[in-house]
Design a protein around this motif. Structure first.
Motif, short mmCIF file in Angstrom:
data_model
loop_
_atom_site.label_atom_id
_atom_site.label_comp_id
_atom_site.label_asym_id
_atom_site.label_seq_id
_atom_site.Cartn_x
_atom_site.Cartn_y
_atom_site.Cartn_z
N ASP A 1 -30.76 -55.42 40.43
CA ASP A 1 -31.96 -55.53 41.26
C ASP A 1 -31.55 -55.89 42.68
OD1 ASP A 1 -33.55 -55.05 39.09
OD2 ASP A 1 -34.21 -57.12 38.82
N SER B 1 -28.60 -55.48 44.10
CA SER B 1 -27.80 -54.43 44.74
C SER B 1 -28.66 -53.26 45.21
CB SER B 1 -26.73 -53.92 43.78
OG SER B 1 -25.89 -54.98 43.37
N MET B 2 -29.65 -52.88 44.42
CA MET B 2 -30.43 -51.69 44.76
C MET B 2 -31.64 -52.01 45.63
SD MET B 2 -28.40 -49.66 43.40
CE MET B 2 -29.18 -48.13 43.88
N LEU B 3 -32.06 -53.27 45.66
CA LEU B 3 -33.31 -53.58 46.36
C LEU B 3 -33.12 -54.40 47.63
CD1 LEU B 3 -35.58 -54.31 43.26
CD2 LEU B 3 -35.47 -52.20 44.61
#
Lengths: 344, 283, 244
Positions: A105, A107-109
């Motif tokens: 979460d 890393s991607m957000l």
């Protein structure tokens, strides 16, 4: 937190009940000795006692191969791929796997928040399950207990073959609304399960070890064994690097752009168009992989970016063990400290 | 740590979709390099800083990070100059005015212009490194009174590889630009300096407290240029470098451009030397 | 104008060429892009110039050398098809034995009637522009190259091992099933087709650049085969690439 009693024989009924919310995804047997998260079609095929799945649960949020767009070469136009938001329940998930999703979460957000990931992540519910650690698990050494319930909506804690069913969040409450619950008959508190200590230092001390480990000889030792297959990254639940490629149909008129998981252990990972390779040697790549797990993100977020699932070690054809590498670095660090002290 | 519940739907982005733009001009400027002028749709402007890059995409081929070569002061059009070294860039050489091209960006951190105002600007460009630095040079020239001296050091392998020759001529003839050009290997037509770019540095007369250096070139060049500038006593924090890496996604996700713990596409490509000095993988 | 293409075969089983005839649905689409001018398996025609020459098989005799030079002279782009052409393939196993011994085994007392050379990759004799690897080469891979050439883009170069595609398909590792697989050091691009069907990788697409050969031998022997057997397996398709 509410807690109920659940007989093992009632688990299929629970899975059926969860199906009212959405698609249920759970571990299934795969091949001779392996497991994989799959959509449940027949709830008798769900495996509750498993060590680890081949690919992490990450594959459901960041698919190994994902179409990003369709394009037309003739018209020079493209069409977006719409990611549907579907309610999904992930059943019988281990605590380290849940922790890896929480890290993903971040890393991607953080920074630019990726909509594809967000859409898949939304309306997901998680039902955890306790597990018996095997020789490769070391989540406990990176601060994740078997019964760590963070992130879960429900949690099944095994006691003598049956389960304690914990209701952790409001979502969890909604999930089991209408399910025939039984009052708890077993004691609520469970002693910590047998977990052999795999990494010699508390994880808090690892960033310091890594601070001095950059030029360690350990990296060359690892590189001499490593065959560069990339299995460690490709099965890692917190790795998220990817590559993007265009595929054209045989008519040469249209095609699609897709992304697939990539691995910083592969020799071409840091190569640029002109041919310069910024991490050309295996020794640099083995070091980079571990620094991504224990130093770079850890310095900023205060948590190891390794969750101790043991996949990189269990699936390495060369038998390279991540805890062993860390322990060797610790040992080297202790020696160096000793020498520093003696010199003073 | 960023958590799912901290993020609202409208804060998320479709990160990987390009804007289709029209090529309005194209010219092969050397054997290996082609220049393009590109127009954003609906009168949009790219809104970049000198030193930033875009992801250029051609369907069926893929995407590649390309430095923006024009000054932000140029308005709704921007320019790229692309060396034909990879799969995508080899296909782009066939693009002409009227063709459509996909653009994402601008990405990354460019030169911190607010810190450059009022300063003497020393530009050190090796080979194709002139491309991003041309954006800076033209910005300084378009806002000439906001800056002190403009010193340009430019090195190419051979005279035939010199880029933007019309502009070099123009800069040479201006008395508010100090241009020094050198080539590694001279030919019979060449009358200027011969030698690597660092040979231009020792004779420079720099005002140390007001000079900012901006360096871009092939990977091998940085170490030596920094060494030469340090031997001129130029303070570390007055040196900026633009680094090349495999910036595949441009948004800090795909991992290919990482320099130790730093994402070149987000924290760079322009770095202050002080910030990358501790990074072993940087230079 | 559509590019004029031709196919030539040298020492091989001709399996790669037959594979192309199996394109069925795609064949008509392919013919939209190219003109076939020479293809012994399918037609009989000769031309003076080829835009793209596809070569199958390895170079194994003085007459092969002469013929490949002739084809190269008449071709703009030359592509090696399949493992025999790309690196010598299984034919190159003979290179591990003295050439006289090989001739004697094959031709007996008539050995002096047949001139022979070590089995060579096409690229060790003439310049090869592109390659399609595999034994046999796959239709998929061939199409990718053809489309790339039609689009003017660089055909894919596979720098990653078979393991990558195998992992993305979530196959159970064959090492976990007690097999010894060459996937970790073999060039991918085959969609891990063999391991996906439970067959270990035999290395038909060639060894990666800069492989860790010692490390790989260690992996193989630690999974229960002898060093000698490990070397043989590694060299099955790659005698010319891996000198042990």
């Amino acid at each position: 937190m509410e807690c109920f009693s659940l007989l093992r024989s009632d688990v299929p009924a629970l899975i059926n009940h969860l199906g009212d919310f959405g698609e249920v995804i759970a571990p299934h047997g795969k091949g001779d000795v392996s497991y994989s998260f799959e959509v449940v079609k027949d709830n008798s095929e769900v495996v509750l006692d498993y060590n680890r799945t081949l690919l992490p649960l990450k594959k459901m949020f960041l698919p190994p191969v994902e179409k990003l767009m369709d394009f037309s070469l003739k018209e020079v136009t493209y069409e977006k791929v719409d990611v549907a938001i579907t309610p999904r329940v992930f059943f019988a998930v281990h605590s380290y796997e849940m922790q890896s999703i929480l890290r993903l979460d971040h890393s991607m957000l953080s920074g630019s928040a990726e909509s594809n990931y967000f859409k898949r992540r939304q309306s997901s519910r998680f039902v955890g399950i306790s597990f018996k650690p095997d020789e490769f698990h070391f989540s406990d050494s990176v601060g994740i207990a078997i019964e760590d319930m963070e992130g879960f909506d429900l949690f099944l804690n095994e006691v003598d073959g049956d389960f304690q069913l914990y209701v952790i969040t409001d979502h969890g409450q909604t999930l089991i609304d209408g399910f025939d619950r039984k009052e708890l008959t077993t004691p609520e508190i469970v002693d910590g399960r047998e977990f052999k200590k795999k990494i010699r230092y508390h994880y808090n001390r690892l960033p310091r070890v890594f601070q001095y480990a950059y030029h360690s000889d350990v990296w060359a030792d690892v590189a001499s064994q490593c065959v560069g297959c990339g299995a460690c990254n490709l099965t890692c639940p917190t790795c998220f690097c990817f590559d993007v490629q265009d595929e054209v149909t045989v008519t040469a008129e249209d095609g699609m752009r897709q992304r697939n998981w990539d691995s910083c252990m592969l020799s071409t990972f840091a190569e640029v168009a002109g041919g310069e390779n910024f991490r050309e040697k295996t020794v640099n790549r083995t070091r980079h992989r571990l620094y991504r797990k224990f130093k770079y993100i850890t310095d900023e977020e205060g948590l190891p970016w390794c969750v101790g699932c043991g996949r990189c070690t269990a699936f390495c054809p060369a038998g390279i063990s991540l805890p062993d590498i860390v322990n060797e670095l610790i040992q080297e660090d202790e020696k160096a400290q000793y020498h520093r002290t003696v010199r003073v | 740590m960023k958590r799912l519940e901290d993020v609202k739907h409208h804060e998320t982005e479709d990160l990987y979709y390009p804007t289709m733009c029209k090529v309005t001009g194209a010219k092969q400027i050397t054997e290996m390099e082609k220049w393009y002028e590109i127009e954003m749709p609906n009168g949009q402007t790219l809104g970049h800083n000198p030193g930033q890059f875009v992801e250029v995409s051609a369907f069926g081929i893929g995407e590649a990070p390309i430095s923006i070569s024009s000054s932000p002061s140029k308005g709704s059009k921007f320019e790229l100059c692309i060396r034909q070294v990879g799969t995508l860039t080899n296909v782009l050489k066939n693009y002409e005015a009227g063709d459509m091209i996909g653009i994402r960006g601008p990405f990354g951190k460019g030169f911190p212009m607010e810190k450059l105002f009022g300063k003497d600007i020393l530009v050190v460009a090796g080979g194709i490194g002139l491309v991003p630095l041309r954006s800076l040079i033209n910005y300084v020239l378009d806002n000439r009174k906001d800056f002190g001296r403009l010193i340009i050091l430019y090195g190419a392998k051979t005279p035939s590889e010199l880029l933007f020759r019309d502009e070099l001529e123009e800069w040479k003839n201006r008395d508010d630009v100090e241009l020094h050009v050198t080539v590694d290997q001279a030919d019979e037509t060449w009358e200027g300096n011969t030698g690597v770019i660092t040979t231009l540095i020792p004779s420079l007369d720099l005002k140390l407290n007001t000079t900012i250096a901006a360096i871009t070139g092939p990977p091998i060049m940085y170490k030596f240029v920094v060494m030469s500038l340090k031997s001129k006593q130029l303070p570390d924090d007055q040196i900026y470098l633009s680094l090349e890496r495999r910036m595949k996604c441009g948004v800090g996700k795909c991992g290919h451009c990482q320099i130790n713990g730093v994402y070149c596409c987000q924290d760079g490509p322009v770095f202050n030397y002080v910030d990358i000095k501790p990074l072993e993988e940087a230079l | 104008m559509k590019p004029q293409v031709a196919f030539f075969d040298f020492t091989s089983c001709e399996g790669c060429q037959l594979n192309k005839l199996n394109f069925e649905n795609d064949l008509l689409d392919i013919l939209k892009h190219v003109d076939l001018v020479e293809f012994r398996e399918a037609m009989d025609d000769k031309a003076d110039h080829y835009d793209i020459a596809f070569i199958e098989g390895s170079i194994t005799s003085p007459s092969c050398v002469e013929r490949i030079h002739d084809i190269r002279r008449r071709s703009d782009v030359l592509v090696a098809l399949g493992s025999c052409a790309v690196n010598g393939g299984v034919n190159a196993m003979k290179n591990m034995h003295p050439i006289d011994e090989v001739r004697e085994t094959v031709y007996g007392e008539d050995k002096y009637l047949f001139a022979t050379l070590p089995a060579m990759a096409v690229s060790s004799v003439v310049k090869v522009d592109y390659e399609v690897r595999g034994c046999p080469m796959t239709q998929q891979d061939f199409l990718k190259l053809l489309i790339a050439l039609v689009l003017g883009k660089q055909p894919p170069k596979y720098g990653s091992p078979v393991c990558v595609e195998c992992k993305l398909k979530e196959n159970e590792c064959l090492y976990n099933r007690g097999m010894v697989c060459l996937g970790p050091i073999t060039r991918g691009g085959c969609d891990a087709i063999c391991p996906s069907f439970g067959q270990f990788c035999t290395g038909c697409r060639g060894i990666l650049d800069d492989p860790n050969i010692d490390g790989m031998l260690e992996v193989m022997t630690s999974h229960g085969i002898s060093l000698d057997e490990a070397k043989k397996r590694m060299q099955l398709y790659n005698s010319n690439e891996v000198q042990l």
